[in-house]
Design a protein around this motif. Structure first.
Motif, short mmCIF file in Angstrom:
data_model
loop_
_atom_site.label_atom_id
_atom_site.label_comp_id
_atom_site.label_asym_id
_atom_site.label_seq_id
_atom_site.Cartn_x
_atom_site.Cartn_y
_atom_site.Cartn_z
N ILE A 66 -1.70 35.76 49.69
CA ILE A 66 -2.01 34.58 49.43
C ILE A 66 -1.18 33.83 48.66
O ILE A 66 -0.45 32.58 48.87
CB ILE A 66 -3.40 34.34 48.65
CG1 ILE A 66 -4.52 34.90 49.46
CG2 ILE A 66 -3.68 33.16 47.77
CD1 ILE A 66 -5.61 35.42 48.45
N ARG A 72 0.00 29.49 43.45
CA ARG A 72 -1.26 28.96 43.09
C ARG A 72 -1.45 29.27 41.49
O ARG A 72 -0.77 30.03 40.91
CB ARG A 72 -2.40 29.87 43.74
CG ARG A 72 -2.21 30.03 45.37
CD ARG A 72 -3.43 29.53 45.84
NE ARG A 72 -3.23 29.51 47.15
CZ ARG A 72 -3.81 28.93 48.37
NH1 ARG A 72 -4.68 27.75 47.85
NH2 ARG A 72 -3.65 29.07 49.51
N GLN A 76 -7.08 29.36 40.95
CA GLN A 76 -7.12 29.20 42.19
C GLN A 76 -6.95 30.62 43.11
O GLN A 76 -7.75 30.83 44.11
CB GLN A 76 -5.90 28.29 42.71
CG GLN A 76 -6.04 26.96 42.44
CD GLN A 76 -4.68 26.22 42.83
OE1 GLN A 76 -3.67 26.68 42.64
NE2 GLN A 76 -5.10 24.87 43.43
N LYS A 80 -10.04 32.50 45.55
CA LYS A 80 -9.67 32.87 47.05
C LYS A 80 -10.20 34.28 47.08
O LYS A 80 -10.70 34.80 47.96
CB LYS A 80 -8.32 32.91 47.07
CG LYS A 80 -7.76 31.58 47.53
CD LYS A 80 -7.82 31.04 48.99
CE LYS A 80 -7.47 29.65 49.26
NZ LYS A 80 -8.13 29.45 50.59
N GLU A 83 -13.87 34.38 47.24
CA GLU A 83 -14.58 34.12 48.37
C GLU A 83 -14.18 35.25 49.58
O GLU A 83 -14.97 35.45 50.52
CB GLU A 83 -13.53 33.12 49.20
CG GLU A 83 -13.62 31.58 48.56
CD GLU A 83 -12.89 30.51 48.71
OE1 GLU A 83 -11.93 30.58 49.62
OE2 GLU A 83 -12.89 29.51 48.10
#
Length: 198
Positions: A66, A72, A76, A80, A83
């Protein structure tokens, strides 16, 4: 720990839901190794092994992937990973791992964001955008102090020029519309009035 539900996903991925609401992602092959079935159980030893040998390693790799694509904030990155179905303790482990290499650094993120966006955003807008991204207010203030060199007056002038502002020919309604536009952009009222000549 009792397995309450096994949810099948794409490409051999499963989501295992345990009693107490805990869930985690795993592949069919890995689930078969631990003989996971709905209504079955996982011993503490098996759960610890799944965490250390599968989930932690996979979450760390995912975090690195990521961050490789885009810098990020910690907030954030946490979103992620959540999720992706990782439990909170695994998410925290992955975040601690990337932080240990300074791959996630909210202060650095804030400084970079301010440096690149200060020519088009007011100080207040920069603050709000960083706050939305989960950067702590003390880090935002420090980054603004260290990086912000934007002259609000020059920025307002550029925006007025873009809007073809003319104090002499514009009617009051149009001036009010532009004034509100600049207020929404986060500029101080007195600075706006001064630059608009009203």
């Amino acid at each position: 720990m009792q397995i309450q539900e096994i949810i099948r996903g794409k490409k051999g991925k499963l989501t295992i839901r345990l009693e107490g609401g805990l869930s985690f992602p795993i592949y069919e092959k890995e689930a078969a190794k631990y003989r996971m079935t709905e209504g079955g159980t996982l011993s503490d030893q098996e759960w610890n092994e799944i965490c250390t040998e599968i989930l932690e390693k996979r979450a760390k790799r995912r975090a690195l992937y990521i961050l490789q694509r885009m810098e990020r904030t910690e907030y954030q990155l946490r979103q992620k990973l959540q999720e992706n179905g990782y439990p909170e303790e695994i998410v925290q482990c992955a975040i601690d791992y990337v932080k240990s290499f300074h791959y996630v650094d909210d202060y650095r993120y804030a400084c970079t964001y301010i440096r690149y966006h200060q020519t088009e955003k007011s100080r207040l807008q920069l603050k709000m955008k960083l706050y939305e991204r989960g950067v702590a207010s003390d880090l935002i203030e420090q980054a603004l102090e260290d990086e912000y060199s934007g002259e609000e007056e020059q920025l307002i002038d550029r925006l007025l020029e873009k809007k073809h502002y003319d104090a002499e020919t514009m009617d009051q309604k149009e001036k009010q519309r532009i004034y509100q536009y600049l207020m929404r952009r986060g500029f101080r009222p007195e600075t706006i009035r001064h630059r608009m000549g009203i």
